[in-house]
Design a protein around this motif. Structure first.
Motif, PDB file in Angstrom:
ATOM      1  N   ARG A  33       0.849  -1.200   0.000  1.00  0.00           N
ATOM      2  CA  ARG A  33       0.000   0.000   0.000  1.00  0.00           C
ATOM      3  C   ARG A  33       0.880   1.245   0.000  1.00  0.00           C
ATOM      4  NH1 ARG A  33      -4.516  -2.466  -1.013  1.00  0.00           N
ATOM      5  NH2 ARG A  33      -5.455  -3.750   0.591  1.00  0.00           N
ATOM      6  N   ARG A  34       1.492   1.518  -1.116  1.00  0.00           N
ATOM      7  CA  ARG A  34       2.453   2.608  -1.214  1.00  0.00           C
ATOM      8  C   ARG A  34       1.804   3.962  -0.894  1.00  0.00           C
ATOM      9  NH1 ARG A  34       5.519  -0.564  -5.316  1.00  0.00           N
ATOM     10  NH2 ARG A  34       7.654  -0.154  -4.683  1.00  0.00           N
ATOM     11  N   VAL A  35       2.558   4.792  -0.196  1.00  0.00           N
ATOM     12  CA  VAL A  35       2.152   6.179   0.048  1.00  0.00           C
ATOM     13  C   VAL A  35       3.343   7.061  -0.321  1.00  0.00           C
ATOM     14  CG1 VAL A  35       1.432   7.909   1.740  1.00  0.00           C
ATOM     15  CG2 VAL A  35       0.562   5.557   1.906  1.00  0.00           C
ATOM     16  N   TRP A  36       3.077   8.049  -1.164  1.00  0.00           N
ATOM     17  CA  TRP A  36       4.103   8.988  -1.605  1.00  0.00           C
ATOM     18  C   TRP A  36       3.819  10.372  -1.059  1.00  0.00           C
ATOM     19  CZ3 TRP A  36       8.394   8.023  -4.702  1.00  0.00           C
ATOM     20  CH2 TRP A  36       8.494   6.711  -5.170  1.00  0.00           C
ATOM     21  N   GLU A  37       4.900  11.135  -0.899  1.00  0.00           N
ATOM     22  CA  GLU A  37       4.773  12.543  -0.537  1.00  0.00           C
ATOM     23  C   GLU A  37       5.530  13.352  -1.585  1.00  0.00           C
ATOM     24  OE1 GLU A  37       4.922  14.541   3.593  1.00  0.00           O
ATOM     25  OE2 GLU A  37       6.967  14.680   2.787  1.00  0.00           O
ATOM     26  N   ASP A  38       4.816  14.217  -2.268  1.00  0.00           N
ATOM     27  CA  ASP A  38       5.413  15.051  -3.307  1.00  0.00           C
ATOM     28  C   ASP A  38       5.321  16.521  -2.925  1.00  0.00           C
ATOM     29  OD1 ASP A  38       5.630  12.680  -4.683  1.00  0.00           O
ATOM     30  OD2 ASP A  38       4.308  13.256  -6.325  1.00  0.00           O
ATOM     31  N   ARG A  39       6.334  17.261  -3.326  1.00  0.00           N
ATOM     32  CA  ARG A  39       6.270  18.721  -3.274  1.00  0.00           C
ATOM     33  C   ARG A  39       5.946  19.152  -4.696  1.00  0.00           C
ATOM     34  NH1 ARG A  39       4.979  22.406   0.278  1.00  0.00           N
ATOM     35  NH2 ARG A  39       5.815  24.425  -0.306  1.00  0.00           N
ATOM     36  N   VAL A  40       4.847  19.895  -4.872  1.00  0.00           N
ATOM     37  CA  VAL A  40       4.402  20.265  -6.213  1.00  0.00           C
ATOM     38  C   VAL A  40       4.200  21.764  -6.341  1.00  0.00           C
ATOM     39  CG1 VAL A  40       3.296  18.027  -6.652  1.00  0.00           C
ATOM     40  CG2 VAL A  40       1.958  19.876  -5.663  1.00  0.00           C
ATOM     41  N   GLN A  41       4.415  22.224  -7.555  1.00  0.00           N
ATOM     42  CA  GLN A  41       4.117  23.618  -7.884  1.00  0.00           C
ATOM     43  C   GLN A  41       2.762  23.626  -8.591  1.00  0.00           C
ATOM     44  OE1 GLN A  41       7.241  26.000  -9.544  1.00  0.00           O
ATOM     45  NE2 GLN A  41       5.782  27.230 -10.734  1.00  0.00           N
ATOM     46  N   VAL A  42       1.794  24.273  -7.951  1.00  0.00           N
ATOM     47  CA  VAL A  42       0.440  24.345  -8.494  1.00  0.00           C
ATOM     48  C   VAL A  42       0.398  25.350  -9.642  1.00  0.00           C
ATOM     49  CG1 VAL A  42      -1.980  24.845  -7.938  1.00  0.00           C
ATOM     50  CG2 VAL A  42      -0.517  23.699  -6.249  1.00  0.00           C
ATOM     51  N   ARG A  43       1.016  26.495  -9.412  1.00  0.00           N
ATOM     52  CA  ARG A  43       1.178  27.543 -10.424  1.00  0.00           C
ATOM     53  C   ARG A  43       2.320  28.439  -9.936  1.00  0.00           C
ATOM     54  NH1 ARG A  43      -3.648  27.648  -8.618  1.00  0.00           N
ATOM     55  NH2 ARG A  43      -4.385  29.035  -7.028  1.00  0.00           N
ATOM     56  N   PRO A  44       2.810  29.351 -10.722  1.00  0.00           N
ATOM     57  CA  PRO A  44       3.917  30.192 -10.262  1.00  0.00           C
ATOM     58  C   PRO A  44       3.607  30.844  -8.909  1.00  0.00           C
ATOM     59  CG  PRO A  44       3.573  30.520 -12.598  1.00  0.00           C
ATOM     60  CD  PRO A  44       2.449  29.645 -12.118  1.00  0.00           C
ATOM     61  N   GLY A  45       4.506  30.633  -7.945  1.00  0.00           N
ATOM     62  CA  GLY A  45       4.342  31.219  -6.623  1.00  0.00           C
ATOM     63  C   GLY A  45       3.499  30.409  -5.655  1.00  0.00           C
ATOM     64  N   VAL A  46       2.918  29.300  -6.110  1.00  0.00           N
ATOM     65  CA  VAL A  46       2.074  28.476  -5.230  1.00  0.00           C
ATOM     66  C   VAL A  46       2.591  27.036  -5.235  1.00  0.00           C
ATOM     67  CG1 VAL A  46      -0.250  27.619  -4.748  1.00  0.00           C
ATOM     68  CG2 VAL A  46       0.050  29.920  -5.700  1.00  0.00           C
ATOM     69  N   GLN A  47       3.063  26.595  -4.059  1.00  0.00           N
ATOM     70  CA  GLN A  47       3.531  25.223  -3.895  1.00  0.00           C
ATOM     71  C   GLN A  47       2.769  24.561  -2.750  1.00  0.00           C
ATOM     72  OE1 GLN A  47       7.773  25.045  -3.316  1.00  0.00           O
ATOM     73  NE2 GLN A  47       8.227  26.057  -5.258  1.00  0.00           N
ATOM     74  N   THR A  48       2.725  23.243  -2.780  1.00  0.00           N
ATOM     75  CA  THR A  48       2.086  22.488  -1.707  1.00  0.00           C
ATOM     76  C   THR A  48       2.734  21.119  -1.588  1.00  0.00           C
ATOM     77  OG1 THR A  48      -0.048  21.833  -0.749  1.00  0.00           O
ATOM     78  CG2 THR A  48       0.246  21.434  -3.105  1.00  0.00           C
ATOM     79  N   THR A  49       2.492  20.471  -0.453  1.00  0.00           N
ATOM     80  CA  THR A  49       2.937  19.106  -0.230  1.00  0.00           C
ATOM     81  C   THR A  49       1.718  18.195  -0.303  1.00  0.00           C
ATOM     82  OG1 THR A  49       4.752  19.855   1.165  1.00  0.00           O
ATOM     83  CG2 THR A  49       4.083  17.546   1.393  1.00  0.00           C
ATOM     84  N   TYR A  50       1.858  17.090  -1.031  1.00  0.00           N
ATOM     85  CA  TYR A  50       0.723  16.201  -1.272  1.00  0.00           C
ATOM     86  C   TYR A  50       1.103  14.773  -0.913  1.00  0.00           C
ATOM     87  CZ  TYR A  50      -3.885  16.020  -3.465  1.00  0.00           C
ATOM     88  OH  TYR A  50      -5.235  15.947  -3.682  1.00  0.00           O
TER      89      TYR A  50
END
Length: 197
Positions: A33-50
């Motif tokens: 049951r793999r679980v990943w954590e990514d740091r993503v850029q939603v749009r310029p200037g907006v990032q989140t951890t998922y």
């Protein structure tokens, strides 16, 4: 008539263009049951951890109907809920396994069933905010029942009911598995069209 995938199944693939850009990725929990954590850029200037279960895993759901017009459900103990709930036949698709082969295998294992006809129903994503799994539901018709072959870790009881009674349970909210409920609603039009409901 040979089995035909539902037209919606072709759309259940990754988009060629991705609006978010992955900046970094790490696996938090390994198989199965793999679980990943990514740091993503939603749009310029907006990032989140998922945090999420990655795409790739597939499961099948089977709504079995006998020649006598009965539906075959299961009552299964679900440890995370600490409750036994009513569901339809379901299971994961093994590596390299075709969807119809997985459906036939699960039908045989969980309720001892063999179908003479298969009808594909619309596929869906059960938890798209945190899980990349894709569900492929099917209606199994002309089902005959025999010996079940449950896994050692399964606590399953076969439940055979007239179709009208099973759909009355659904309407009363007594089938509380979301995926099972959706598959039953998707199958309803085909069952009515065939004069079974």
């Amino acid at each position: 008539m040979p089995f035909q995938p539902h037209p919606s199944w072709a759309a259940l693939i990754e988009d060629e263009q991705q609006p978010w850009r992955t900046l970094s990725s790490r696996e938090l929990i390994g198989p199965p049951r793999r679980v990943w954590e990514d740091r993503v850029q939603v749009r310029p200037g907006v990032q989140t951890t998922y945090q999420y279960h990655p795409r790739g895993h597939q499961a099948i759901f089977v709504l079995p109907v006998t020649d006598a017009g009965d539906i075959v459900l299961i009552r299964q103990y679900r440890y995370p809920l600490r409750a036994t709930i009513t569901e339809i036949v379901a299971g994961g698709v093994e590596a390299g396994e075709q969807l119809l082969d997985a459906a036939a295998r699960e039908l045989k294992e969980e309720v001892g069933g063999v179908a003479t006809e298969w009808v594909a129903l619309p596929g869906f994503y059960p938890q798209p905010s945190i899980n990349g799994v894709v569900f492929f539901p099917m209606l199994a018709l002309g089902v005959s029942l025999g010996e079940m072959a449950h896994e050692d870790t399964e606590t399953i009881e076969r439940l055979t009911l007239p179709l009208a009674e099973a759909y009355a349970m659904l309407e009363r909210g007594e089938i509380q598995s979301g995926s099972s409920s959706l598959v039953m609603w998707q199958a309803r039009a085909e069952l009515v069209r065939r004069g079974l409901l």
